[in-house]
Write a protein that holds these residues in place. Sequence first.
Motif, short mmCIF file in Angstrom:
data_model
loop_
_atom_site.label_atom_id
_atom_site.label_comp_id
_atom_site.label_asym_id
_atom_site.label_seq_id
_atom_site.Cartn_x
_atom_site.Cartn_y
_atom_site.Cartn_z
N THR A 1 4.87 -0.81 -11.59
CA THR A 1 5.24 0.30 -10.71
C THR A 1 4.17 0.58 -9.66
O THR A 1 4.38 1.39 -8.76
CB THR A 1 5.46 1.58 -11.54
OG1 THR A 1 4.27 1.83 -12.32
CG2 THR A 1 6.66 1.43 -12.47
N LEU A 2 3.03 -0.08 -9.78
CA LEU A 2 1.93 0.07 -8.82
C LEU A 2 1.63 -1.31 -8.25
O LEU A 2 1.15 -2.18 -8.98
CB LEU A 2 0.70 0.67 -9.50
CG LEU A 2 -0.56 0.83 -8.65
CD1 LEU A 2 -0.32 1.74 -7.45
CD2 LEU A 2 -1.71 1.37 -9.50
N VAL A 3 1.95 -1.51 -6.96
CA VAL A 3 1.82 -2.84 -6.35
C VAL A 3 1.17 -2.73 -4.98
O VAL A 3 1.18 -1.66 -4.35
CB VAL A 3 3.20 -3.52 -6.21
CG1 VAL A 3 3.82 -3.78 -7.57
CG2 VAL A 3 4.15 -2.69 -5.35
N THR A 4 0.62 -3.86 -4.52
CA THR A 4 0.08 -3.94 -3.16
C THR A 4 1.22 -4.30 -2.20
O THR A 4 2.24 -4.85 -2.62
CB THR A 4 -1.01 -5.01 -3.07
OG1 THR A 4 -0.46 -6.26 -3.50
CG2 THR A 4 -2.19 -4.64 -3.96
N VAL B 1 8.53 -6.81 -7.44
CA VAL B 1 8.74 -6.12 -8.71
C VAL B 1 10.00 -6.69 -9.36
O VAL B 1 11.03 -6.84 -8.70
CB VAL B 1 8.89 -4.60 -8.51
CG1 VAL B 1 9.17 -3.92 -9.85
CG2 VAL B 1 7.66 -4.02 -7.85
N ASN B 2 9.92 -7.04 -10.64
CA ASN B 2 11.07 -7.50 -11.41
C ASN B 2 11.73 -6.31 -12.11
O ASN B 2 11.07 -5.62 -12.90
CB ASN B 2 10.64 -8.53 -12.45
CG ASN B 2 10.11 -9.80 -11.83
OD1 ASN B 2 10.85 -10.54 -11.20
ND2 ASN B 2 8.83 -10.05 -11.99
N PHE B 3 12.99 -6.08 -11.79
CA PHE B 3 13.73 -5.00 -12.42
C PHE B 3 14.65 -5.58 -13.50
O PHE B 3 15.33 -6.60 -13.28
CB PHE B 3 14.57 -4.24 -11.39
CG PHE B 3 13.73 -3.43 -10.44
CD1 PHE B 3 13.38 -2.13 -10.74
CD2 PHE B 3 13.28 -3.98 -9.25
CE1 PHE B 3 12.59 -1.38 -9.87
CE2 PHE B 3 12.50 -3.26 -8.37
CZ PHE B 3 12.14 -1.95 -8.68
N THR B 4 14.67 -4.95 -14.65
CA THR B 4 15.48 -5.41 -15.78
C THR B 4 16.52 -4.36 -16.12
O THR B 4 16.18 -3.20 -16.39
CB THR B 4 14.61 -5.69 -17.01
OG1 THR B 4 13.64 -6.69 -16.69
CG2 THR B 4 15.46 -6.17 -18.18
N GLU C 1 3.23 0.60 2.46
CA GLU C 1 2.63 1.57 1.55
C GLU C 1 3.51 2.82 1.48
O GLU C 1 4.11 3.24 2.48
CB GLU C 1 1.22 1.95 2.01
CG GLU C 1 0.19 0.87 1.80
CD GLU C 1 -1.22 1.38 1.99
OE1 GLU C 1 -2.00 1.37 1.02
OE2 GLU C 1 -1.55 1.81 3.12
N GLY C 2 3.55 3.42 0.31
CA GLY C 2 4.34 4.62 0.12
C GLY C 2 4.79 4.76 -1.32
O GLY C 2 4.43 3.94 -2.19
N ILE C 3 5.57 5.81 -1.59
CA ILE C 3 6.10 6.09 -2.92
C ILE C 3 7.61 6.12 -2.80
O ILE C 3 8.16 6.89 -2.00
CB ILE C 3 5.56 7.42 -3.46
CG1 ILE C 3 4.02 7.39 -3.54
CG2 ILE C 3 6.14 7.71 -4.84
CD1 ILE C 3 3.40 8.70 -3.94
N SER D 1 0.42 0.48 -2.62
CA SER D 1 -0.90 0.88 -2.12
C SER D 1 -1.81 -0.34 -2.05
O SER D 1 -1.77 -1.21 -2.92
CB SER D 1 -1.52 1.94 -3.05
OG SER D 1 -2.87 2.18 -2.72
N LYS D 2 -2.64 -0.36 -0.99
CA LYS D 2 -3.61 -1.44 -0.87
C LYS D 2 -4.62 -1.41 -2.01
O LYS D 2 -5.25 -2.42 -2.32
CB LYS D 2 -4.33 -1.35 0.47
CG LYS D 2 -3.42 -1.56 1.68
CD LYS D 2 -4.20 -1.39 2.97
CE LYS D 2 -3.27 -1.60 4.17
NZ LYS D 2 -3.99 -1.40 5.47
N GLU D 3 -4.77 -0.25 -2.67
CA GLU D 3 -5.72 -0.12 -3.76
C GLU D 3 -5.19 -0.68 -5.08
O GLU D 3 -5.93 -0.76 -6.07
CB GLU D 3 -6.08 1.35 -3.97
CG GLU D 3 -6.77 1.99 -2.75
CD GLU D 3 -7.08 3.45 -3.00
OE1 GLU D 3 -6.75 3.95 -4.11
OE2 GLU D 3 -7.64 4.10 -2.11
N ALA D 4 -3.92 -1.08 -5.10
CA ALA D 4 -3.31 -1.52 -6.36
C ALA D 4 -3.98 -2.76 -6.92
O ALA D 4 -3.90 -3.03 -8.12
CB ALA D 4 -1.82 -1.79 -6.15
N GLY D 5 -4.66 -3.51 -6.06
CA GLY D 5 -5.35 -4.69 -6.54
C GLY D 5 -6.50 -4.38 -7.47
O GLY D 5 -7.03 -5.27 -8.15
N ALA D 6 -6.91 -3.14 -7.51
CA ALA D 6 -8.03 -2.73 -8.37
C ALA D 6 -7.57 -2.21 -9.72
O ALA D 6 -8.37 -1.66 -10.48
CB ALA D 6 -8.85 -1.65 -7.66
#
Length: 883
Positions: free
Chosen positions: A666-669, A674-677, A711-713, A738-743
């Motif tokens: 749910t948190l990605v760059t 995203v894989n939805f099941t 970027e966004g929600i 978010s660009k920060e998701a890589g962390a």
Amino acid sequence: MKKIGAGFIFLFVMFVALSTTAFAKQPYSSYWFPEQLLQWSPASDPDAVFNRSTIPLQDRFVTDGVNAHATKAPKVMALSALNSGTSGVPSQGSDKFGANTFTYWQYVDKLVYWGGSAGEGIIVPPSADTIDAAHKNGVPIVGTVFFPPTVYGGKFEWVKQILQQNSDGSFPAADKLIQVAKYYGFDGWFINQETEGGTPADAQKMKAFLSYLESHKSASMQIVWYDSMTKEGSISWQNALNDKNAMFLQDNNKKITDNMFLNFWWKDLKSSAEKAKSLDRSPYDLYAGIDVEAKGYDTNVNWNLLFPDGQPAVTSLGIYRPDWAFNSAESMEDFFARENKFWVGPNGNPGNTVSDQAWKGIANNVVESSPVNKLPFITNFNTGSGQKYYVRGQQVRDKGWNNRSLQDILPTWRWIADSKGTSLTPELDWSDAYYGGSSMKISGDLSHNNATHLKLYKTDLKIEASTKLSVTYKTLNKPSMKVGLAFADQPDQFIFLNVKDKTAPDWTTETLNLTPYKGKRIVALSLYFDSKDTINNYSIQIGQLSIQNANDPIKTLPAVRDLKVTQSDFRDGIYGDARLEWKPLDQQMKQYEIYRVLPDGSEVLLGATPNHVFYVPEMRRIDKETLTALKVVAINGRYEQGQASSVKISWPAYPKPIAEFKADRTLVTPGESVNFTDLSTEVTEEWSWSFESGSPAVSTSKNPVVTFNQEGIYNVSLTATNSSGQDTIMKKALITVSKEAGAVRNLALGKPATADHACGDKEGAPNAVDGKVTDNSKWCALGNLPHWLQVDLGAEHQISTFIIKHAQSGGEWSGFNTSDYTIQVSNDGTNWTDVVNVQGNSAAESTDAIALVKARYVKLITLKPTQGADTAARIYEFEVYGL
């Protein structure tokens, strides 16, 4: 599949579906803590009737064995965990092919159904199918009363509860143990008291308890004591019978228990034997234990101390956990190979155990027994499990199954294949069967130079004027086979009866008249294979072997009476199960078979049982059917089907779907996918997805993959549709780009962790956040539910995902994986919010991604810590991912 009405007369009973409050539920084998045992009664236990054995203990005999080294005097007791856990054991088998269908009963004189744990229950009667299998083979089977060491959760209060005595001298728990054994139909109890904290007074009370059991049980019931508690009340394994523990076996002239199992570290068994004799007890009432749980036939045993060369055995033999063969195997074929080596040695021949290997097999020292001493004798070589099920050669089930109640008497000798050349290879085979799930296969290159005499059964069968022998076989070659018989007056000589030498690609039965041998007693039964011409890749399946009197009055069985559905349940509108009950027939019968009639009129076998109750496992609705017929057919001693009774269940209205889904993250760059099941109910026929700022923005796929570039929600919604209606679920602010998701990292790693309980000093809460799943690094908790594990992340973080590594991740049984759990978050450690609620997990590792949330504290609450009733939590790692 069979077509309905194939030679049957039907008794139809209509049944209108019960309300969903009448839950059928899978019946499970029993297990109790002392307080539960004291409250138990068959009337109050809805599963009790499913746990009854209907097969009485058969007689069996011992004559001279095939192994010159083996002797008759010593006995063998096996302590075997025939099921993977104490809880969660289906009462009448299951739909799994892989099961511990133990078959070497001929070398066992008493089987202890090993089980019990501080997290499940410590009083464990044998499951009904294991009782049935043991009794068919003439082997008494006893349940276990296991008081665990305190390090494994044992509580001395459990000992006190069992030893509670009334003013009239009676012991309520002893009376209950006797009642349970009598009602369920097994043969006694193995008492293992290893909980520390006892006193000399407790030891005397235990002796009085055992003496009460011994004097009030039936003559056929047996009580076995384990060498652990001493007369001082302490736990001190003596590895011998001596003055410290003898009072639990014999008190002056009074028998206290029937047998004692000596702990494993014995060095001088002769002193134990002499002690037994001084008490006027047989040294063979003592079972010198060997522990094979870890290494099986690689276990180092000083056999000469127990079975000295050229001398009588000193005591009997006790084997702890021969289920190693199943637990260590990679397949059912591997399991049967390991069992064969364990019981008859590396040569695979019980008559020839000479080997340079230390483990020569149990057959090297103990003479085989046989229950084949009365007519009719019929075997289908059915192991009690299969990948399919056949009735008279016709497949009636295409799915795996196991039910030890259905196991046949298998060959006494596995295997004695005598030949002057390279013998043919015999094996039990699950690829085809005549009746049940397996047959016997003999294969190899056959010629006159390697004619093979396959000795199968030790018997004691008297031939009457009408006695006939039948063999059912299938082969693409000429059978090139004879049936061999040895008689009591010349037991080492065989006469051979010819089987017609014609190719039989389908199951063929040939019946041979034994009238010329009237009055003789058959002591051995064999098959002989020979061919003048060489037959490469010779192969033959033996589906049935029978000896019976043609004049015996075995009648076609009538339809069962009073067939009814006592309970039923429906899930999601397309799954249903039921409990069936009928009046048992008075006539001689082998079992009852239960069939489901499919909408096209064909039938599929659901299962079989010798009992008069049956649980119909959860069935999937077919093509929106409104009624499903279930048939019960009785099978007589010749495996002939009787008349059928039928009952119908009514399905509820076909439901509309309930929409649900999950995302793998749910948190990605930006630019990540995203894989939805889809987790909607199975009745869903169409899917309509909407992904805010996603690519694609909409989808009709069941499990779409979506890329988020900005970027966004963002929100995600799913509408699930079928002919009965639709349902929509919207998950707001689910995806954060978010660009920060890589962390993103595991925020819980190495952080302070606390829990409600720990199984021991080495299984505390910090183990769940140490980054290890090896070396048994886990958090374990016993006691009352729910269990909880709390982690302080040290500061407020944005959390997106939780990963839990359950018991199986650490190498434990999959049945110990957490089933139901909740995850909560908090900013102050006091006020908590649920963010994850899971029911029915069975995976070794579970991942739960959530909409981003800020929190410092995280709490995992295990509501149902295992797949069964074990209340112990086992978490190898709890990972919390976020920024």
